[in-house]
Design a protein around this motif. Structure first.
Motif, PDB file in Angstrom:
ATOM      1  N   THR A 157       0.847  -1.186   0.000  1.00 54.27           N
ATOM      2  CA  THR A 157       0.000   0.000   0.000  1.00 54.27           C
ATOM      3  C   THR A 157       0.888   1.243   0.000  1.00 54.27           C
ATOM      4  O   THR A 157       2.111   1.152   0.160  1.00 54.27           O
ATOM      5  CB  THR A 157      -0.902   0.018   1.239  1.00 54.27           C
ATOM      6  OG1 THR A 157      -0.071   0.136   2.404  1.00 54.27           O
ATOM      7  CG2 THR A 157      -1.759  -1.236   1.332  1.00 54.27           C
ATOM      8  N   LYS A 158       0.254   2.381  -0.147  1.00 56.94           N
ATOM      9  CA  LYS A 158       1.002   3.633  -0.083  1.00 56.94           C
ATOM     10  C   LYS A 158       1.672   3.780   1.284  1.00 56.94           C
ATOM     11  O   LYS A 158       2.817   4.219   1.375  1.00 56.94           O
ATOM     12  CB  LYS A 158       0.078   4.824  -0.338  1.00 56.94           C
ATOM     13  CG  LYS A 158       0.807   6.149  -0.435  1.00 56.94           C
ATOM     14  CD  LYS A 158      -0.132   7.333  -0.572  1.00 56.94           C
ATOM     15  CE  LYS A 158      -0.854   7.308  -1.882  1.00 56.94           C
ATOM     16  NZ  LYS A 158      -1.627   8.540  -2.128  1.00 56.94           N
ATOM     17  N   GLU A 159       0.982   3.367   2.339  1.00 53.23           N
ATOM     18  CA  GLU A 159       1.554   3.451   3.690  1.00 53.23           C
ATOM     19  C   GLU A 159       2.777   2.553   3.819  1.00 53.23           C
ATOM     20  O   GLU A 159       3.756   2.912   4.472  1.00 53.23           O
ATOM     21  CB  GLU A 159       0.514   3.080   4.745  1.00 53.23           C
ATOM     22  CG  GLU A 159      -0.611   4.088   4.897  1.00 53.23           C
ATOM     23  CD  GLU A 159      -1.646   4.028   3.777  1.00 53.23           C
ATOM     24  OE1 GLU A 159      -1.793   2.964   3.124  1.00 53.23           O
ATOM     25  OE2 GLU A 159      -2.290   5.059   3.520  1.00 53.23           O
ATOM     26  N   ASP A 160       2.731   1.377   3.197  1.00 49.46           N
ATOM     27  CA  ASP A 160       3.879   0.472   3.215  1.00 49.46           C
ATOM     28  C   ASP A 160       5.078   1.123   2.532  1.00 49.46           C
ATOM     29  O   ASP A 160       6.199   1.095   3.040  1.00 49.46           O
ATOM     30  CB  ASP A 160       3.563  -0.845   2.498  1.00 49.46           C
ATOM     31  CG  ASP A 160       2.476  -1.654   3.177  1.00 49.46           C
ATOM     32  OD1 ASP A 160       2.249  -1.474   4.383  1.00 49.46           O
ATOM     33  OD2 ASP A 160       1.857  -2.484   2.473  1.00 49.46           O
ATOM     34  N   TYR A 161       4.843   1.711   1.376  1.00 50.11           N
ATOM     35  CA  TYR A 161       5.922   2.332   0.609  1.00 50.11           C
ATOM     36  C   TYR A 161       6.520   3.520   1.353  1.00 50.11           C
ATOM     37  O   TYR A 161       7.739   3.690   1.395  1.00 50.11           O
ATOM     38  CB  TYR A 161       5.398   2.751  -0.767  1.00 50.11           C
ATOM     39  CG  TYR A 161       6.489   3.085  -1.739  1.00 50.11           C
ATOM     40  CD1 TYR A 161       7.229   2.082  -2.349  1.00 50.11           C
ATOM     41  CD2 TYR A 161       6.784   4.408  -2.049  1.00 50.11           C
ATOM     42  CE1 TYR A 161       8.239   2.387  -3.244  1.00 50.11           C
ATOM     43  CE2 TYR A 161       7.781   4.717  -2.943  1.00 50.11           C
ATOM     44  CZ  TYR A 161       8.515   3.710  -3.540  1.00 50.11           C
ATOM     45  OH  TYR A 161       9.519   4.016  -4.421  1.00 50.11           O
ATOM     46  N   VAL A 162       5.661   4.328   1.964  1.00 49.89           N
ATOM     47  CA  VAL A 162       6.150   5.470   2.748  1.00 49.89           C
ATOM     48  C   VAL A 162       6.932   4.980   3.968  1.00 49.89           C
ATOM     49  O   VAL A 162       7.968   5.549   4.332  1.00 49.89           O
ATOM     50  CB  VAL A 162       4.978   6.393   3.159  1.00 49.89           C
ATOM     51  CG1 VAL A 162       5.418   7.441   4.168  1.00 49.89           C
ATOM     52  CG2 VAL A 162       4.382   7.066   1.928  1.00 49.89           C
ATOM     53  N   ALA A 163       6.468   3.903   4.590  1.00 50.07           N
ATOM     54  CA  ALA A 163       7.193   3.328   5.731  1.00 50.07           C
ATOM     55  C   ALA A 163       8.580   2.864   5.305  1.00 50.07           C
ATOM     56  O   ALA A 163       9.559   3.061   6.032  1.00 50.07           O
ATOM     57  CB  ALA A 163       6.406   2.168   6.332  1.00 50.07           C
ATOM     58  N   PHE A 164       8.686   2.261   4.121  1.00 50.41           N
ATOM     59  CA  PHE A 164       9.990   1.832   3.635  1.00 50.41           C
ATOM     60  C   PHE A 164      10.898   3.031   3.380  1.00 50.41           C
ATOM     61  O   PHE A 164      12.065   3.033   3.776  1.00 50.41           O
ATOM     62  CB  PHE A 164       9.855   0.994   2.362  1.00 50.41           C
ATOM     63  CG  PHE A 164      11.180   0.579   1.807  1.00 50.41           C
ATOM     64  CD1 PHE A 164      11.907  -0.428   2.408  1.00 50.41           C
ATOM     65  CD2 PHE A 164      11.706   1.208   0.699  1.00 50.41           C
ATOM     66  CE1 PHE A 164      13.141  -0.809   1.921  1.00 50.41           C
ATOM     67  CE2 PHE A 164      12.940   0.840   0.198  1.00 50.41           C
ATOM     68  CZ  PHE A 164      13.663  -0.163   0.808  1.00 50.41           C
ATOM     69  N   ALA A 165      10.367   4.070   2.719  1.00 56.47           N
ATOM     70  CA  ALA A 165      11.172   5.260   2.442  1.00 56.47           C
ATOM     71  C   ALA A 165      11.624   5.931   3.738  1.00 56.47           C
ATOM     72  O   ALA A 165      12.770   6.364   3.856  1.00 56.47           O
ATOM     73  CB  ALA A 165      10.374   6.244   1.587  1.00 56.47           C
ATOM     74  N   THR A 166      10.743   5.995   4.714  1.00 52.88           N
ATOM     75  CA  THR A 166      11.085   6.595   6.006  1.00 52.88           C
ATOM     76  C   THR A 166      12.145   5.766   6.714  1.00 52.88           C
ATOM     77  O   THR A 166      13.109   6.313   7.258  1.00 52.88           O
ATOM     78  CB  THR A 166       9.824   6.718   6.882  1.00 52.88           C
ATOM     79  OG1 THR A 166       8.850   7.493   6.170  1.00 52.88           O
ATOM     80  CG2 THR A 166      10.131   7.386   8.198  1.00 52.88           C
ATOM     81  N   ASN A 167      11.988   4.451   6.694  1.00 52.48           N
ATOM     82  CA  ASN A 167      12.981   3.582   7.320  1.00 52.48           C
ATOM     83  C   ASN A 167      14.332   3.716   6.627  1.00 52.48           C
ATOM     84  O   ASN A 167      15.374   3.755   7.284  1.00 52.48           O
ATOM     85  CB  ASN A 167      12.527   2.124   7.285  1.00 52.48           C
ATOM     86  CG  ASN A 167      13.526   1.222   7.953  1.00 52.48           C
ATOM     87  OD1 ASN A 167      13.662   1.214   9.171  1.00 52.48           O
ATOM     88  ND2 ASN A 167      14.250   0.458   7.154  1.00 52.48           N
ATOM     89  N   HIS A 168      14.310   3.792   5.310  1.00 51.31           N
ATOM     90  CA  HIS A 168      15.555   3.942   4.560  1.00 51.31           C
ATOM     91  C   HIS A 168      16.258   5.258   4.919  1.00 51.31           C
ATOM     92  O   HIS A 168      17.475   5.288   5.092  1.00 51.31           O
ATOM     93  CB  HIS A 168      15.272   3.879   3.063  1.00 51.31           C
ATOM     94  CG  HIS A 168      16.498   3.966   2.230  1.00 51.31           C
ATOM     95  ND1 HIS A 168      17.442   2.968   2.189  1.00 51.31           N
ATOM     96  CD2 HIS A 168      16.954   4.942   1.412  1.00 51.31           C
ATOM     97  CE1 HIS A 168      18.422   3.320   1.387  1.00 51.31           C
ATOM     98  NE2 HIS A 168      18.140   4.514   0.907  1.00 51.31           N
ATOM     99  N   MET A 169      15.475   6.314   5.052  1.00 52.63           N
ATOM    100  CA  MET A 169      16.048   7.602   5.428  1.00 52.63           C
ATOM    101  C   MET A 169      16.654   7.521   6.824  1.00 52.63           C
ATOM    102  O   MET A 169      17.755   8.003   7.065  1.00 52.63           O
ATOM    103  CB  MET A 169      14.986   8.693   5.372  1.00 52.63           C
ATOM    104  CG  MET A 169      15.521  10.057   5.738  1.00 52.63           C
ATOM    105  SD  MET A 169      14.256  11.320   5.722  1.00 52.63           S
ATOM    106  CE  MET A 169      13.016  10.600   6.733  1.00 52.63           C
ATOM    107  N   LYS A 170      15.938   6.904   7.752  1.00 50.09           N
ATOM    108  CA  LYS A 170      16.457   6.768   9.109  1.00 50.09           C
ATOM    109  C   LYS A 170      17.743   5.950   9.132  1.00 50.09           C
ATOM    110  O   LYS A 170      18.686   6.282   9.847  1.00 50.09           O
ATOM    111  CB  LYS A 170      15.426   6.103  10.015  1.00 50.09           C
ATOM    112  CG  LYS A 170      14.269   6.975  10.380  1.00 50.09           C
ATOM    113  CD  LYS A 170      13.282   6.210  11.232  1.00 50.09           C
ATOM    114  CE  LYS A 170      12.044   7.012  11.532  1.00 50.09           C
ATOM    115  NZ  LYS A 170      11.050   6.211  12.282  1.00 50.09           N
ATOM    116  N   ALA A 171      17.770   4.887   8.349  1.00 46.34           N
ATOM    117  CA  ALA A 171      18.933   4.004   8.333  1.00 46.34           C
ATOM    118  C   ALA A 171      20.149   4.646   7.680  1.00 46.34           C
ATOM    119  O   ALA A 171      21.281   4.362   8.059  1.00 46.34           O
ATOM    120  CB  ALA A 171      18.592   2.700   7.618  1.00 46.34           C
TER     121      ALA A 171
END
Length: 170
Positions: free
Chosen positions: A10-24
């Protein structure tokens, strides 16, 4: 044991991945310490010098970082809308590794070639390299599949410091 399943992100899944990637990649603890010290120094400089140039520069850098976080999330939402066709993925998870299949083709990754792995309440984030990865939305997983993935990651991932799991089940 082999597990085959399909996930539609979902869009929320994709945003969660992008946010996690930024944090990492950007918001690592060492970077946060450097940002805090640098911005803190710029903000307290007027108390010692009477000049407010650095103070405003520090406020600007702080606002820039905040805007960067917001724009990353907005950019992920736009990217999701442009790439909806690629958001349905077929997976095959075996003792040998992960097979990722979508309309573009197939990617096979053995467990020992994973770069890092992290877990949240809702997701598993799997990275193949520092800047390439994917997620598993745990909402579709049985307890056995979750344990299978975690056990294989713990067993095969070379750099154990790159594994971030939630508290173990009793």
């Amino acid at each position: 044991m082999d597990y085959e399943f399909t996930q539609t992100w979902t869009k929320e899944d994709y945003v969660a991945f992008a946010t996690n990637h930024m944090k990492a990649s950007i918001l690592k603890p060492t970077n946060l310490i450097l940002f805090s010290l640098s911005i803190g120094y710029l903000i307290i400089t007027p108390f010692f010098t009477g000049e407010f140039t650095f103070f405003f520069l520090g406020i600007g850098v702080f606002l820039f970082i905040g805007a960067f976080l917001l724009f990353t999330r907005a950019g992920a939402k736009k990217a999701y809308e442009k790439n909806k066709d690629f958001m349905t993925i077929n997976f095959k998870i075996t003792d040998d590794g992960i097979t990722y299949m979508n309309v573009e083709g197939e990617l096979v990754k053995p467990w020992n070639e994973l770069y890092s792995f992290s877990e949240t309440e809702e997701y598993f984030f799997v990275y193949f390299s520092k800047h390439r990865g994917m997620l598993f939305a745990k909402r579709d997983f049985s307890y056995e599949l979750r344990r299978f993935i975690i056990d294989n990651v713990e067993k095969h991932l070379v750099n154990k410091r790159k594994i971030k799991l939630l508290k173990k089940d009793n």
